[in-house]
Design an enzyme around this catalytic site. Structure first.
Site, PDB file in Angstrom:
ATOM      1  N   HIS A  34      37.870 -20.211   1.144  1.00 53.32           N
ATOM      2  CA  HIS A  34      39.078 -20.417   0.329  1.00 53.32           C
ATOM      3  C   HIS A  34      39.508 -19.091  -0.312  1.00 53.32           C
ATOM      4  CE1 HIS A  34      41.764 -22.683  -2.492  1.00 53.32           C
ATOM      5  NE2 HIS A  34      41.514 -21.621  -3.250  1.00 53.32           N
ATOM      6  N   GLU A  35      38.572 -18.436  -0.972  1.00 54.00           N
ATOM      7  CA  GLU A  35      38.930 -17.190  -1.673  1.00 54.00           C
ATOM      8  C   GLU A  35      39.362 -16.113  -0.687  1.00 54.00           C
ATOM      9  OE1 GLU A  35      39.385 -17.872  -4.544  1.00 54.00           O
ATOM     10  OE2 GLU A  35      37.972 -19.482  -4.969  1.00 54.00           O
ATOM     11  N   HIS A  41      42.877 -16.414   0.421  1.00 56.98           N
ATOM     12  CA  HIS A  41      43.813 -15.863  -0.572  1.00 56.98           C
ATOM     13  C   HIS A  41      44.182 -14.413  -0.264  1.00 56.98           C
ATOM     14  CE1 HIS A  41      44.700 -18.727  -3.722  1.00 56.98           C
ATOM     15  NE2 HIS A  41      43.428 -19.070  -3.879  1.00 56.98           N
ATOM     16  N   GLU A  88      48.137 -21.471  -3.631  1.00 56.43           N
ATOM     17  CA  GLU A  88      46.999 -22.399  -3.595  1.00 56.43           C
ATOM     18  C   GLU A  88      47.141 -23.445  -2.480  1.00 56.43           C
ATOM     19  OE1 GLU A  88      44.389 -21.745  -4.849  1.00 56.43           O
ATOM     20  OE2 GLU A  88      44.694 -20.655  -6.713  1.00 56.43           O
ATOM     21  N   TYR A 114      47.017 -27.974  -5.082  1.00 50.53           N
ATOM     22  CA  TYR A 114      46.148 -27.595  -3.959  1.00 50.53           C
ATOM     23  C   TYR A 114      46.250 -28.623  -2.817  1.00 50.53           C
ATOM     24  CZ  TYR A 114      43.364 -24.342  -6.948  1.00 50.53           C
ATOM     25  OH  TYR A 114      42.929 -23.341  -7.754  1.00 50.53           O
TER      26      TYR A 114
HETATM   27 ZN   LIG Z   1      42.655 -20.739  -4.798  1.00 53.70          ZN
END
Ligand SMILES: [Zn+2]
Length: 501
Positions: free
Chosen positions: A350-351, A354, A373, A431
């Site tokens: 997830h990170e 980004h 997000e 999200y």
């Molecule tokens: Zn995030």
């Protein structure tokens, strides 16, 4: 951010389903939906001085002396404002985010154990003394004379950062300092004016612009410096180290004696994973996930433009399971499930996603948090589906229903500023629902088309700031049909999904 894992962990640990939603961990999402339904509720380049005048981005030059005993980082900062501006400026705004930790206003359970702050003094603009006014996390600097388009200005200041103990993101523990939003950050000025939105604990209340950085850290003996820039990993810093990075939205750093590194590469991109003693087992798995995640997203969306990325394991404050910065992300090493503890693969990927949605394609995270997000959660779910064999379609469908109920009760949509959301609905609206939307879009126009939308969006808005409107425009163009009503329904709740069939 992946901020809700912490709460999910606490909930699971005590087998109690109460508190907040989320989402990013499958198990947490299931818990949330059950609860809601049961209750019936709702390039690295050198930056010589000559180059400074020619760029259209702000240029930061920061000197940062770390004192581990005092828990301070202090020194000087110079920001050269770009000359390429459409209008005359009479003032300039900076965010002093660490001041959020000076007098904590967001409840006892998130309060740092010891406060932190960012003091600024001795401000000069092109050598002339300038007056400033600080209001919480925002500083206004009055320019001694108006700055016309085509004119540049160099703003110099002295600063002293006190690190909070137990702060969120910005944090100090053991022999480690996490430097997040740690220097006076130039606010963004666009057609809406200066963005001086205040700090909040819901979401990531940050908005910054592409800049060039040259940062010199001086640290006591034995410390390593891990940063957004390409780092020298070979040994601890001897005295001082200068790091340079062009075209980056922010500059994060970790100063530490506590971490070891696993190195690897995804194509041309170095992928480093930093871990502490006791995390060895997860570290190896998460490094593999990081390498494969960087490859996966690079193939899917377009090349990562920097040479290196660092994944730093550890908790960086209450409620923060993971956090994204350009070139550097943090993640908890593991989280508990009913089947036992699992390496936090979904948090790491997830990170890392980004990096595409936030670090390279920017958006105003305060005004439209869904845009980074939502795309990031969708990217994370794609990875977990394609690489880990997790199918979360049922959960996404249920998330769509529950978010419909929340909208009916509270009127809130998925495209709102951070301040409109409470902790308990933020993850679901910002999200999961947008991720569910993109999953359904794959069913409607095909996976290849959805990926082509994301590739085009990435290519068109890399190193810039995109909006919801930009995203929808790209989607319509690439799909070759008008998807506006689809996005209206999913993002703005203009028509109930169930009624729309
Ligand atoms: Zn995030």
């Amino acid at each position: 951010m992946n901020g809700w894992m912490r709460r999910a962990m606490v909930e699971l640990r005590f087998w109690v389903c109460l508190g907040f939603c989320l989402i990013l961990a499958l198990i947490a999402l299931m818990g949330q939906l059950d609860r809601q339904q049961a209750s019936g509720a709702h390039a690295r380049l050198s930056m010589g001085k000559a180059a400074v005048q020619s760029v259209s981005r702000p240029v930061y030059r920061i000197w940062a002396d770390y004192d581990d005993e005092a828990r301070t980082v202090s020194g000087r900062m110079e920001v050269t404002l770009p000359a390429d501006r459409p209008e005359t400026w009479k003032e300039v705004y900076f965010h002093l985010y660490p001041n959020a930790f000076r007098r904590w206003q967001w409840g006892e359970h998130t309060k740092p154990k010891e406060p932190g702050y960012l003091d600024v003094s001795d401000i000069k603009v092109n050598g002339r003394k300038a007056t400033s006014h600080i209001d919480g996390t925002v500083m206004r600097v009055k320019l001694p004379e108006p700055l016309a388009p085509g004119q540049s200005a160099r703003i110099k200041m002295t600063y002293r950062l006190k690190l909070p103990k137990g702060g969120s993101r910005l944090n100090a523990f053991g022999q480690t300092a996490f430097l997040a939003q740690w220097y006076p950050m130039l606010a963004v000025k666009d057609e809406d004016g200066w963005h001086t939105e205040p700090y909040t604990t819901v979401g990531d209340p940050f908005y910054s612009q592409m800049s060039d950085f040259e940062v010199t850290f001086r640290v006591p003996e034995g410390y390593r410096v891990i940063t957004s820039a390409d780092d020298d990993l070979s040994h601890p810093v001897k005295g001082a180290v200068t790091l340079r990075q062009e075209n980056m939205r922010d500059f994060a750093a970790v100063i530490t004696k506590d971490y070891e590194v696993i190195q690897g590469a995804a194509g041309d991109v170095e992928v480093n994973l930093w871990y502490q003693k006791g995390m060895e087992r997860e570290a190896k798995k998460l490094h593999q996930a990081a390498v494969s995640g960087m490859q996966f997203f690079g193939n899917l969306f377009g090349p990562y433009p920097y040479r290196e990325v660092d994944v730093v394991l550890g908790e960086t404050g209450y409620g923060i399971a993971g956090m994204e910065y350009p070139g550097l992300v943090t993640s908890i090493p593991k989280y508990p499930t009913r089947e036992g503890e699992r390496p936090a693969v979904n948090v790491v990927v997830h990170e890392l996603a980004h990096q595409w949605w936030y670090a390279v394609v920017g958006n105003n995270q305060v005004k439209e948090p869904w845009l980074d997000e939502g795309l990031t959660t969708f990217s994370e779910l794609l990875y977990m589906h394609d690489k880990m064999g997790e199918d979360q379609r049922d959960l996404l469908a249920r998330a769509a229903e529950v978010s419909d109920e929340i909208h009916e009760k509270q009127g809130v949509t998925s495209v709102e500023p951070l301040y409109k959301y409470s902790d308990s609905i933020y993850g679901l609206m910002v999200y999961t629902r947008p991720a569910a939307m993109l999953w359904e879009l794959m069913d409607e126009i095909g996976k290849e088309k959805v990926l082509e939308i994301l590739q085009t969006y990435y290519d068109r808005y890399k190193f810039q700031v995109a909006t919801t409107r930009d995203f929808i425009r790209v989607a319509n163009e690439v799909a070759g049909k008008d998807l506006t009503s689809f996005f209206d329904r999913w993002l703005f709740f203009k028509e109930n999904i169930k009624k729309a069939g």
